[in-house]
Design a protein around this motif. Sequence first.
Motif, PDB file in Angstrom:
ATOM      1  N   GLY A 162       0.635  -1.276   0.076  1.00 43.73           N
ATOM      2  CA  GLY A 162       0.370   0.121   0.024  1.00 43.73           C
ATOM      3  C   GLY A 162       0.640   1.593  -0.187  1.00 43.73           C
ATOM      4  O   GLY A 162       2.040   0.637   0.380  1.00 43.73           O
ATOM      5  N   ILE A 188      -2.415  -2.220   3.383  1.00 43.73           N
ATOM      6  CA  ILE A 188      -3.440  -1.681   2.880  1.00 43.73           C
ATOM      7  C   ILE A 188      -4.123  -2.029   2.646  1.00 43.73           C
ATOM      8  O   ILE A 188      -3.703  -2.962   1.581  1.00 43.73           O
ATOM      9  CB  ILE A 188      -3.114   0.041   3.057  1.00 43.73           C
ATOM     10  CG1 ILE A 188      -1.967   0.490   3.329  1.00 43.73           C
ATOM     11  CG2 ILE A 188      -3.840   0.595   2.777  1.00 43.73           C
ATOM     12  CD1 ILE A 188      -2.542   1.068   4.822  1.00 43.73           C
ATOM     13  N   SER A 190      -8.880  -3.412   2.090  1.00 43.10           N
ATOM     14  CA  SER A 190     -10.002  -2.638   1.374  1.00 43.10           C
ATOM     15  C   SER A 190     -10.842  -3.304   2.732  1.00 43.10           C
ATOM     16  O   SER A 190     -11.809  -4.112   2.232  1.00 43.10           O
ATOM     17  CB  SER A 190     -10.375  -3.334   0.153  1.00 43.10           C
ATOM     18  OG  SER A 190      -9.572  -2.818  -0.486  1.00 43.10           O
ATOM     19  N   SER A 324      -9.014  -0.444  10.769  1.00 41.73           N
ATOM     20  CA  SER A 324     -10.529   0.252   9.408  1.00 41.73           C
ATOM     21  C   SER A 324     -11.195   1.311   9.773  1.00 41.73           C
ATOM     22  O   SER A 324     -11.204   2.003  10.689  1.00 41.73           O
ATOM     23  CB  SER A 324     -11.066  -0.828   8.997  1.00 41.73           C
ATOM     24  OG  SER A 324     -12.139  -0.458   7.945  1.00 41.73           O
ATOM     25  N   ARG A 334     -13.385   1.916   1.943  1.00 47.74           N
ATOM     26  CA  ARG A 334     -12.890   0.751   1.717  1.00 47.74           C
ATOM     27  C   ARG A 334     -11.364   0.435   2.015  1.00 47.74           C
ATOM     28  O   ARG A 334     -10.512  -0.817   1.456  1.00 47.74           O
ATOM     29  CB  ARG A 334     -13.408  -0.179   0.839  1.00 47.74           C
ATOM     30  CG  ARG A 334     -14.316   0.005   0.059  1.00 47.74           C
ATOM     31  CD  ARG A 334     -15.931  -1.252   0.713  1.00 47.74           C
ATOM     32  NE  ARG A 334     -15.369  -1.889   1.588  1.00 47.74           N
ATOM     33  CZ  ARG A 334     -15.271  -2.392   2.703  1.00 47.74           C
ATOM     34  NH1 ARG A 334     -15.846  -1.540   3.518  1.00 47.74           N
ATOM     35  NH2 ARG A 334     -15.054  -3.306   3.549  1.00 47.74           N
ATOM     36  N   ILE A 335     -11.140   1.042   3.059  1.00 45.15           N
ATOM     37  CA  ILE A 335      -9.803   1.096   3.754  1.00 45.15           C
ATOM     38  C   ILE A 335      -9.398   0.837   4.711  1.00 45.15           C
ATOM     39  O   ILE A 335      -9.925   1.168   5.578  1.00 45.15           O
ATOM     40  CB  ILE A 335      -9.162   2.737   3.730  1.00 45.15           C
ATOM     41  CG1 ILE A 335      -8.453   2.853   1.846  1.00 45.15           C
ATOM     42  CG2 ILE A 335      -7.354   2.880   4.573  1.00 45.15           C
ATOM     43  CD1 ILE A 335      -7.875   1.842   1.233  1.00 45.15           C
ATOM     44  N   TRP A 337      -6.088  -1.857   6.992  1.00 41.57           N
ATOM     45  CA  TRP A 337      -4.596  -1.870   7.957  1.00 41.57           C
ATOM     46  C   TRP A 337      -4.839  -3.333   8.946  1.00 41.57           C
ATOM     47  O   TRP A 337      -5.728  -2.900   9.317  1.00 41.57           O
ATOM     48  CB  TRP A 337      -3.803  -1.384   8.292  1.00 41.57           C
ATOM     49  CG  TRP A 337      -4.653  -0.350   9.239  1.00 41.57           C
ATOM     50  CD1 TRP A 337      -4.751  -0.560  10.236  1.00 41.57           C
ATOM     51  CD2 TRP A 337      -5.121   0.843   8.997  1.00 41.57           C
ATOM     52  NE1 TRP A 337      -5.122   0.428  11.156  1.00 41.57           N
ATOM     53  CE2 TRP A 337      -5.814   1.479  10.791  1.00 41.57           C
ATOM     54  CE3 TRP A 337      -5.620   1.729   8.157  1.00 41.57           C
ATOM     55  CZ2 TRP A 337      -6.545   2.505  11.034  1.00 41.57           C
ATOM     56  CZ3 TRP A 337      -6.916   3.294   8.203  1.00 41.57           C
ATOM     57  CH2 TRP A 337      -6.428   3.440   9.616  1.00 41.57           C
ATOM     58  N   SER A 359      -5.642  -2.053  -2.683  1.00 40.79           N
ATOM     59  CA  SER A 359      -6.321  -0.702  -2.899  1.00 40.79           C
ATOM     60  C   SER A 359      -6.677   0.690  -3.791  1.00 40.79           C
ATOM     61  O   SER A 359      -5.500   0.429  -3.880  1.00 40.79           O
ATOM     62  CB  SER A 359      -6.668  -0.682  -1.155  1.00 40.79           C
ATOM     63  OG  SER A 359      -6.449  -1.893  -0.345  1.00 40.79           O
ATOM     64  N   SER A 360      -7.823   0.723  -3.530  1.00 40.64           N
ATOM     65  CA  SER A 360      -7.878   2.326  -4.229  1.00 40.64           C
ATOM     66  C   SER A 360      -6.996   2.810  -3.891  1.00 40.64           C
ATOM     67  O   SER A 360      -6.880   3.522  -2.538  1.00 40.64           O
ATOM     68  CB  SER A 360      -9.478   2.483  -4.189  1.00 40.64           C
ATOM     69  OG  SER A 360      -9.339   3.317  -4.269  1.00 40.64           O
ATOM     70  N   SER A 363      -8.422   6.122  -2.443  1.00 38.31           N
ATOM     71  CA  SER A 363      -9.181   6.402  -1.749  1.00 38.31           C
ATOM     72  C   SER A 363      -8.136   6.456  -0.080  1.00 38.31           C
ATOM     73  O   SER A 363      -8.272   6.945   0.716  1.00 38.31           O
ATOM     74  CB  SER A 363      -9.467   4.420  -0.881  1.00 38.31           C
ATOM     75  OG  SER A 363     -11.149   4.727  -1.538  1.00 38.31           O
ATOM     76  N   GLN A 364      -6.786   5.441  -0.707  1.00 38.55           N
ATOM     77  CA  GLN A 364      -6.263   5.898   0.233  1.00 38.55           C
ATOM     78  C   GLN A 364      -5.610   6.824   0.543  1.00 38.55           C
ATOM     79  O   GLN A 364      -4.644   7.740   1.303  1.00 38.55           O
ATOM     80  CB  GLN A 364      -4.372   4.562  -0.123  1.00 38.55           C
ATOM     81  CG  GLN A 364      -5.126   2.979  -0.399  1.00 38.55           C
ATOM     82  CD  GLN A 364      -3.761   1.845  -1.061  1.00 38.55           C
ATOM     83  OE1 GLN A 364      -2.459   2.800  -0.131  1.00 38.55           O
ATOM     84  NE2 GLN A 364      -3.887   1.678  -1.950  1.00 38.55           N
TER      85      GLN A 364
END
Length: 484
Positions: A162, A188, A190, A324, A334-335, A337, A359-360, A363-364
């Motif tokens: 991530g 990281i 989702s 989360s 949707r993030i 760890w 993951s996105s 979003s990160q």
Amino acid sequence: MTEIEWKPQKTSSIPLHQQISDFMKKKIMNGEWTIGTKIPPQRNLAKRFQVNRSTIVIALEELTADGLIESKVGSGTRVINNTWSLLASTTPPDWISYVKSGIHKPNITIIQEINKAEADPNMIRLGTGELSPDLLPNKKMGQILQMDNEQSLSLGYMEPKGSLSLRKTVSAYLRTKGIKASPESILIVSGGLQALQLISIGLLKRGSTILHESPSYLNSVHVFQSAGMNLLGIPLDKEGIKCESIGRMKRQHHAALLYTIPTFHNPTGTLMSEKRRLELIKVCQRESIPIIEDDVYGDLWFENPPPNPLKANDTQGNVLYIGSMSKTLSPGLRIGWIVGPEPVIERLADIKMQTDYGSSSLSQYAVDKWLRSGMYEDFLKETKEELKLRRDFTIQILKKHFSEIATWSIPKGGFYIWLTLLTGVSTRKLFDAALREGILLNPGNVYDNNDDRHLRISYSYASMDQLEEGLVYLAQLIKNSSMN
């Protein structure tokens, strides 16, 4: 098949039975309803299409005459032919058998019903475990994305663990909880559910046994069961999971690990005491049983901060810690760890890259800015104040209407009140009756197969008016049911 939105046009010159027959024939011929698909009972179809049952009978007779469906006593009506089997000599694929043989287990029936009912905007959702749309920071999210800073936004793939920037930020954030974790020991993911899935397929052998609190959120998802794992419950008391039997159960059942939600447990809302946390760490270290600590509700305390996470007292790398943003900031981001020993994190990162390639990135980027800017703490403070108001409001309703029919404890944070019914009424029947009236419940058997006397009440999603309307009606429903 359960979500038929189409309805015949009663103003059309085409007879209703013909419209229905043509609609169903199209579904079959296009392959949407494959061979083996079960047609709902006539009474259900009449209700869905808002027509007389006799109209349905005529429509089904036409499909039967065309050789597309067949009715058998005891097994109902099923599709037996479609375009391919009518026109070709070879047998078409039987998708129903594929669906049944998939390795991922389907949700239990009641969970499927809950998921479907949650899509109805008119439903009063008394069990939903997420923040109300009214509490989500939609405007502030726009501000976050428009903020200028030195960090550039990348829309490409991130490295396996991530965004390094986000992992550094999460590392600093975890220090406020007493957890010392370098960016290299953070993955990281989702959301918390993906964390569990990665653990189930990346670290455990098929047939492994997972110990957990009973009742448990784990019973409401089939992530471990689908990977061939067995779940074994350990009782809770007011201080958290009971530790006396962990060693014995580990040895008897060769348990691979223990899963726990020590802070504002789902579904009971229990807050594990500091004494019990230290005892649990000690027992699991002695028995060499790793711990998965699910801390997705840990930030949602009301009056006083909870004890530090188990991970904060983990000196041997025995705890995999899951955090989360889904419960506090936004489920849509949707993030989350996983924090753990570097070899474990590298293994899980490799599995994650094989499944979704990260993951996105957007979003990160957003979560990184929320945490770095200090806006997350400000938003969290507002959210906790609102949740506390909702909790207190819900408790007042319970005191007024449920005192004779249920008991409960007052949660110190999180989303949930675990309602113990005293009347002996079946919670499954209660679920069905409430659903017919537009009230959605989460009964205890979602979290323990044998539980028929609890309801998980959530004060996080429904509005104040909905909470009052739904709970008052529920109380009356319980009282009426217990009298019959």
